[in-house]
Design a protein around this motif. Structure first.
Motif, PDB file in Angstrom:
ATOM      1  N   MET A 184       0.787  -1.311   0.066  1.00 20.12           N
ATOM      2  CA  MET A 184       0.031   0.054   0.151  1.00 20.12           C
ATOM      3  C   MET A 184       0.781   1.166   0.002  1.00 20.12           C
ATOM      4  O   MET A 184       0.615   2.270  -0.695  1.00 20.12           O
ATOM      5  CB  MET A 184      -0.972  -0.020   1.233  1.00 20.12           C
ATOM      6  CG  MET A 184      -2.045   1.063   1.303  1.00 20.12           C
ATOM      7  SD  MET A 184      -3.213   0.816  -0.013  1.00 20.12           S
ATOM      8  CE  MET A 184      -4.073   2.673   0.160  1.00 20.12           C
ATOM      9  N   GLY A 185       1.985   1.257   0.863  1.00 19.89           N
ATOM     10  CA  GLY A 185       2.714   2.499   1.038  1.00 19.89           C
ATOM     11  C   GLY A 185       3.494   2.890  -0.387  1.00 19.89           C
ATOM     12  O   GLY A 185       3.504   3.937  -0.543  1.00 19.89           O
ATOM     13  N   ILE A 232       1.523   5.162  -2.917  1.00 18.50           N
ATOM     14  CA  ILE A 232       1.351   6.445  -2.609  1.00 18.50           C
ATOM     15  C   ILE A 232       2.461   7.523  -2.748  1.00 18.50           C
ATOM     16  O   ILE A 232       3.670   7.319  -2.373  1.00 18.50           O
ATOM     17  CB  ILE A 232       1.124   6.661  -0.895  1.00 18.50           C
ATOM     18  CG1 ILE A 232      -0.262   5.850  -0.747  1.00 18.50           C
ATOM     19  CG2 ILE A 232       0.938   8.043  -0.526  1.00 18.50           C
ATOM     20  CD1 ILE A 232      -0.721   5.767   0.759  1.00 18.50           C
ATOM     21  N   ILE A 252       4.454  10.178  -1.904  1.00 14.94           N
ATOM     22  CA  ILE A 252       4.471  11.031  -0.881  1.00 14.94           C
ATOM     23  C   ILE A 252       5.145  12.500  -1.301  1.00 14.94           C
ATOM     24  O   ILE A 252       4.737  13.548  -0.533  1.00 14.94           O
ATOM     25  CB  ILE A 252       5.007  10.656   0.357  1.00 14.94           C
ATOM     26  CG1 ILE A 252       6.359  10.166   0.266  1.00 14.94           C
ATOM     27  CG2 ILE A 252       4.398   9.325   0.872  1.00 14.94           C
ATOM     28  CD1 ILE A 252       7.334   9.919   1.415  1.00 14.94           C
ATOM     29  N   ASN A 300       2.483  13.766   9.289  1.00 17.78           N
ATOM     30  CA  ASN A 300       2.013  12.599   8.706  1.00 17.78           C
ATOM     31  C   ASN A 300       3.004  12.126   7.331  1.00 17.78           C
ATOM     32  O   ASN A 300       2.867  10.889   7.058  1.00 17.78           O
ATOM     33  CB  ASN A 300       0.561  12.384   8.425  1.00 17.78           C
ATOM     34  CG  ASN A 300      -0.181  12.093   9.654  1.00 17.78           C
ATOM     35  OD1 ASN A 300      -0.030  10.910  10.077  1.00 17.78           O
ATOM     36  ND2 ASN A 300      -1.133  13.029  10.007  1.00 17.78           N
ATOM     37  N   LEU A 333       8.764  12.884   6.398  1.00 14.97           N
ATOM     38  CA  LEU A 333       9.454  11.634   5.826  1.00 14.97           C
ATOM     39  C   LEU A 333      10.105  11.857   4.522  1.00 14.97           C
ATOM     40  O   LEU A 333      11.180  11.440   4.240  1.00 14.97           O
ATOM     41  CB  LEU A 333       8.494  10.536   5.629  1.00 14.97           C
ATOM     42  CG  LEU A 333       8.637   9.326   5.540  1.00 14.97           C
ATOM     43  CD1 LEU A 333       9.605   8.637   6.302  1.00 14.97           C
ATOM     44  CD2 LEU A 333       7.489   8.336   5.138  1.00 14.97           C
ATOM     45  N   LEU A 392      13.466  13.367   4.921  1.00 17.27           N
ATOM     46  CA  LEU A 392      14.216  12.019   5.318  1.00 17.27           C
ATOM     47  C   LEU A 392      14.935  11.633   4.269  1.00 17.27           C
ATOM     48  O   LEU A 392      16.306  11.299   4.072  1.00 17.27           O
ATOM     49  CB  LEU A 392      13.507  11.246   6.207  1.00 17.27           C
ATOM     50  CG  LEU A 392      14.351  10.105   6.971  1.00 17.27           C
ATOM     51  CD1 LEU A 392      15.026  10.873   8.074  1.00 17.27           C
ATOM     52  CD2 LEU A 392      13.406   9.227   7.617  1.00 17.27           C
ATOM     53  N   TRP A 403      -4.550   4.437   9.495  1.00 14.86           N
ATOM     54  CA  TRP A 403      -5.040   5.750   9.634  1.00 14.86           C
ATOM     55  C   TRP A 403      -3.675   6.248   8.690  1.00 14.86           C
ATOM     56  O   TRP A 403      -4.000   7.187   7.852  1.00 14.86           O
ATOM     57  CB  TRP A 403      -4.632   6.273  11.135  1.00 14.86           C
ATOM     58  CG  TRP A 403      -4.852   7.780  11.143  1.00 14.86           C
ATOM     59  CD1 TRP A 403      -3.857   8.670  11.660  1.00 14.86           C
ATOM     60  CD2 TRP A 403      -5.941   8.692  10.950  1.00 14.86           C
ATOM     61  NE1 TRP A 403      -4.316   9.990  11.685  1.00 14.86           N
ATOM     62  CE2 TRP A 403      -5.800   9.888  11.052  1.00 14.86           C
ATOM     63  CE3 TRP A 403      -7.067   8.276  10.546  1.00 14.86           C
ATOM     64  CZ2 TRP A 403      -6.574  10.978  11.112  1.00 14.86           C
ATOM     65  CZ3 TRP A 403      -8.350   9.281  10.401  1.00 14.86           C
ATOM     66  CH2 TRP A 403      -7.870  10.635  10.634  1.00 14.86           C
ATOM     67  N   ASN A 404      -2.487   6.022   8.943  1.00 13.34           N
ATOM     68  CA  ASN A 404      -1.520   6.532   7.993  1.00 13.34           C
ATOM     69  C   ASN A 404      -0.681   5.168   7.398  1.00 13.34           C
ATOM     70  O   ASN A 404       0.161   4.775   7.770  1.00 13.34           O
ATOM     71  CB  ASN A 404      -0.326   7.290   8.824  1.00 13.34           C
ATOM     72  CG  ASN A 404       0.668   8.030   7.848  1.00 13.34           C
ATOM     73  OD1 ASN A 404       0.976   7.404   6.912  1.00 13.34           O
ATOM     74  ND2 ASN A 404       1.070   9.192   8.292  1.00 13.34           N
ATOM     75  N   PRO A 405      -1.044   4.775   6.236  1.00 19.02           N
ATOM     76  CA  PRO A 405      -0.610   3.630   5.306  1.00 19.02           C
ATOM     77  C   PRO A 405       1.007   3.662   5.254  1.00 19.02           C
ATOM     78  O   PRO A 405       1.714   2.901   5.009  1.00 19.02           O
ATOM     79  CB  PRO A 405      -1.330   3.474   4.207  1.00 19.02           C
ATOM     80  CG  PRO A 405      -1.783   4.960   4.001  1.00 19.02           C
ATOM     81  CD  PRO A 405      -2.253   5.554   5.304  1.00 19.02           C
ATOM     82  N   VAL A 406       1.535   5.109   5.271  1.00 18.16           N
ATOM     83  CA  VAL A 406       2.934   5.015   5.115  1.00 18.16           C
ATOM     84  C   VAL A 406       3.975   5.098   6.241  1.00 18.16           C
ATOM     85  O   VAL A 406       4.570   4.281   6.110  1.00 18.16           O
ATOM     86  CB  VAL A 406       2.991   6.632   4.528  1.00 18.16           C
ATOM     87  CG1 VAL A 406       4.631   7.164   4.045  1.00 18.16           C
ATOM     88  CG2 VAL A 406       2.422   6.817   3.180  1.00 18.16           C
ATOM     89  N   LEU A 407       3.426   5.937   7.492  1.00 20.95           N
ATOM     90  CA  LEU A 407       4.170   5.770   8.409  1.00 20.95           C
ATOM     91  C   LEU A 407       3.991   4.490   9.159  1.00 20.95           C
ATOM     92  O   LEU A 407       4.965   4.009  10.153  1.00 20.95           O
ATOM     93  CB  LEU A 407       3.814   6.950   9.569  1.00 20.95           C
ATOM     94  CG  LEU A 407       4.312   8.335   9.219  1.00 20.95           C
ATOM     95  CD1 LEU A 407       3.821   9.406  10.242  1.00 20.95           C
ATOM     96  CD2 LEU A 407       5.747   8.486   8.909  1.00 20.95           C
ATOM     97  N   THR A 435       3.542   1.516   8.125  1.00 27.80           N
ATOM     98  CA  THR A 435       4.292   0.290   7.598  1.00 27.80           C
ATOM     99  C   THR A 435       5.681   0.636   7.378  1.00 27.80           C
ATOM    100  O   THR A 435       6.195  -0.065   6.174  1.00 27.80           O
ATOM    101  CB  THR A 435       3.512  -0.126   6.230  1.00 27.80           C
ATOM    102  OG1 THR A 435       3.522   1.235   5.433  1.00 27.80           O
ATOM    103  CG2 THR A 435       2.051  -0.564   6.717  1.00 27.80           C
ATOM    104  N   LEU A 436       6.276   1.826   7.825  1.00 29.36           N
ATOM    105  CA  LEU A 436       7.536   2.247   7.380  1.00 29.36           C
ATOM    106  C   LEU A 436       8.553   1.146   8.148  1.00 29.36           C
ATOM    107  O   LEU A 436       8.483   0.605   9.246  1.00 29.36           O
ATOM    108  CB  LEU A 436       7.694   3.465   7.994  1.00 29.36           C
ATOM    109  CG  LEU A 436       8.922   4.556   7.503  1.00 29.36           C
ATOM    110  CD1 LEU A 436       8.477   4.752   5.922  1.00 29.36           C
ATOM    111  CD2 LEU A 436       8.951   5.697   8.511  1.00 29.36           C
ATOM    112  N   LYS A 465      13.827   2.953   8.794  1.00 33.12           N
ATOM    113  CA  LYS A 465      13.443   4.306   8.347  1.00 33.12           C
ATOM    114  C   LYS A 465      12.794   4.992   9.533  1.00 33.12           C
ATOM    115  O   LYS A 465      12.826   6.169   9.709  1.00 33.12           O
ATOM    116  CB  LYS A 465      12.449   4.229   7.172  1.00 33.12           C
ATOM    117  CG  LYS A 465      12.976   3.974   5.984  1.00 33.12           C
ATOM    118  CD  LYS A 465      13.438   5.187   5.415  1.00 33.12           C
ATOM    119  CE  LYS A 465      14.024   5.119   3.898  1.00 33.12           C
ATOM    120  NZ  LYS A 465      14.903   6.345   3.537  1.00 33.12           N
TER     121      LYS A 465
END
Lengths: 60, 444
Positions: A1-2, A5, A7, A51, A55, A58, B8-12, B14-15, B19
């Motif tokens: 999923m990530g 996206i 970002i 949110n 990142l 980073l 809620w935050n699919p990025v953070l 699953t980091l 990272k």
């Protein structure tokens, strides 16, 4: 999923939103309804940065 | 869409851990510099240790940063600017919200928050509620006395942010709250384990209502360890016919940890927003490996008005040894917060965590939810008395229950207890945080 996206693109929109809101805030210091509402919007924009944007920086 | 989106935050959420660590280090440097530049109290503390912002380059450097204890925060508040003192990092006019600690361990600490801080509190809670399955279709009843304690305020606003319908159950009494849950067919609630159990008892014994027949599907707990103690969680889940989830937070810290809907036997640390370190109580060494308990040192990485940098929380936790099946990559703490360093006391030379007693009492079917532990001196010897309530249907089994209690307590705590079996509803009841452990030796 990530991975689906982008970002960086989201962050570009966030920074645009932040810049616009900051400008509006500066221009309307004598207009309380705008000045105080933009302070609130900027707090929400900060949540978008927490949110996503933190990142992106980073990875840079 | 909402049901399909697990995070809620699919990025953070699953980091990869690597990272997350990079992000934590970057954010620690930022909050340390923010604090150093603006808080006279912190600057003096760090100057005494010879540490400046540029000295923070690695996690090893972070370990050298002096810890802040609650007693220091109390001292700060005797200074200007009133009423917060010289740890305040923003102009007074930017403070939007006042809260204070509940003061269960002494003089309350005042907590100022800017509007951004308050958005951040709500954001932390949004992670919690989404992970516990709260969605816009939920009607959330909050039986909380909205006041100067932060408690469920942030849960309220986070539920609104998620799109839930929120019913504030403020000044209603317990019966009125239960009737409102029934009338509005609420699907979710928030409360301390003590109060959630107390509500169920009131519904059954005083109103002839079975709470498990109501519409509540999930309950989020805070304020006490109970929702992470398996036997207490089971009692609440059976009483309400609902899933019960734990979360951990504190006024000075924020909402830093939560159980997800997988109920993995532990809680996720929200690591992109908080840096949690576990310190060996004896040696001061930072514990990285699973399975070793220590006290938590925590940094809120984004809190600004009165920052929380390496705060000695006294919460006792340990890292879990396996990732959560939910797919979140943030680390779990096994069994939640298992106690507080200042609650763990030596009785007859044995270290005792009060939560171990609760686990045994709530695991016995013939006993009610309430109990009381009294430790006192008998000459030179410690004596520990446990008072429990027997349920009416088990009154003819008192001897069996007592024998089972003695056996299980010896097994779990390595101590012998004097057991007093009391009648139903004879022990004290509590509305919010319970005080069931009484160490009378300290008064002598």
């Amino acid at each position: 999923m990530g991975q689906q996206i982008d970002i960086k693109k989201i962050d570009e929109k966030i920074q645009l939103l932040k810049k616009t809101t900051e400008e509006l805030n500066q221009q309307c210091q004598d207009f309380p309804a705008i000045a105080r509402n933009t302070v609130r919007i900027l707090a929400s924009v900060k949540m978008l940065e927490i949110n996503v944007s933190d990142l992106v920086e980073l990875d840079a | 869409m909402d049901d399909q989106q697990k995070y809620w935050n699919p990025v953070l959420e699953t980091l990869p851990q690597e990272k997350i660590r990079q992000l934590q280090l970057k954010k620690f440097k930022q909050i340390f510099k923010w604090t150093y530049d603006r808080s006279k109290f912190h600057r003096q503390l760090y100057a005494r240790a010879g540490i400046k912002p540029d000295d923070i380059r690695s996690f090893a450097d972070i370990k050298q940063v002096p810890k802040v204890e609650k007693s220091m925060m109390r001292d700060i508040q005797r200074k200007d600017p009133f009423p917060y003192g010289d740890a305040l990092c923003v102009p007074l006019e930017d403070v939007a919200v006042f809260r204070q600690t509940s003061g269960t361990t002494g003089q309350p600490v005042y907590q100022p928050d800017t509007w951004q801080d308050w958005e951040w509190w709500t954001e932390c809670w949004s992670y919690i509620l989404w992970a516990q399955g709260y969605r816009p279709r939920d009607r959330v009843f909050i039986p909380f006395g909205y006041n100067i304690f932060v408690a469920f305020w942030a849960g309220h606003y986070a539920a609104e942010k998620l799109g839930c319908e929120v019913v504030p159950g403020g000044v209603l009494d317990t019966k009125a709250r239960i009737l409102k849950v029934q009338e509005l067919q609420a699907t979710a609630m928030m409360g301390t384990p003590t109060y959630i159990l107390g509500m169920a008892e009131t519904a059954k014994s005083k109103m002839g209502l079975d709470p498990s027949k109501l519409t509540v599907e999930k309950i989020t707990c805070a304020g006490e360890c109970g929702a992470s103690i398996p036997s207490t969680k089971r009692r609440m889940e059976q009483a309400w016919g609902a899933k019960v989830y734990d979360h951990a937070g504190a006024t000075e810290i924020g909402a830093w940890s939560f159980e997800c809907s997988e109920q993995p036997g532990g809680m996720h640390v929200n690591e992109p927003l908080f840096l949690v370190e576990i310190e060996d109580v004896e040696t001061g060494e930072i514990i990285e490996e699973p399975g070793r308990r220590g006290k938590m040192i925590i940094t809120a990485l984004d809190r600004q008005a009165q920052p929380c940098v390496r705060f000695d929380s006294k919460d006792v936790i340990e890292w879990a040894d396996a990732p959560c099946p939910c797919g979140r990559t943030t680390r779990l703490i096994k069994g939640g917060v298992v106690g507080r360093a200042d609650d763990i006391t030596k009785v007859k030379g044995v270290l005792l965590a009060p939560s171990a007693i609760e686990e045994v009492v709530r695991d016995l079917d013939g006993l009610g939810d309430e109990y009381e532990v009294i430790v006192e001196k008998d000459g030179d010897t410690d004596r520990i008395k446990l008072r429990v309530e027997v349920l009416p249907e088990a009154e003819d089994q008192c001897q069996l229950i007592e024998a089972e209690l003695v056996d299980q307590l010896r097994l779990k705590t390595n101590l012998r207890y004097d057991i007093e079996i009391c009648g139903c509803e004879t022990l004290p009841r509590y509305e919010v945080k319970a005080k069931r452990f009484k160490d009378l030796r300290k008064k002598e």
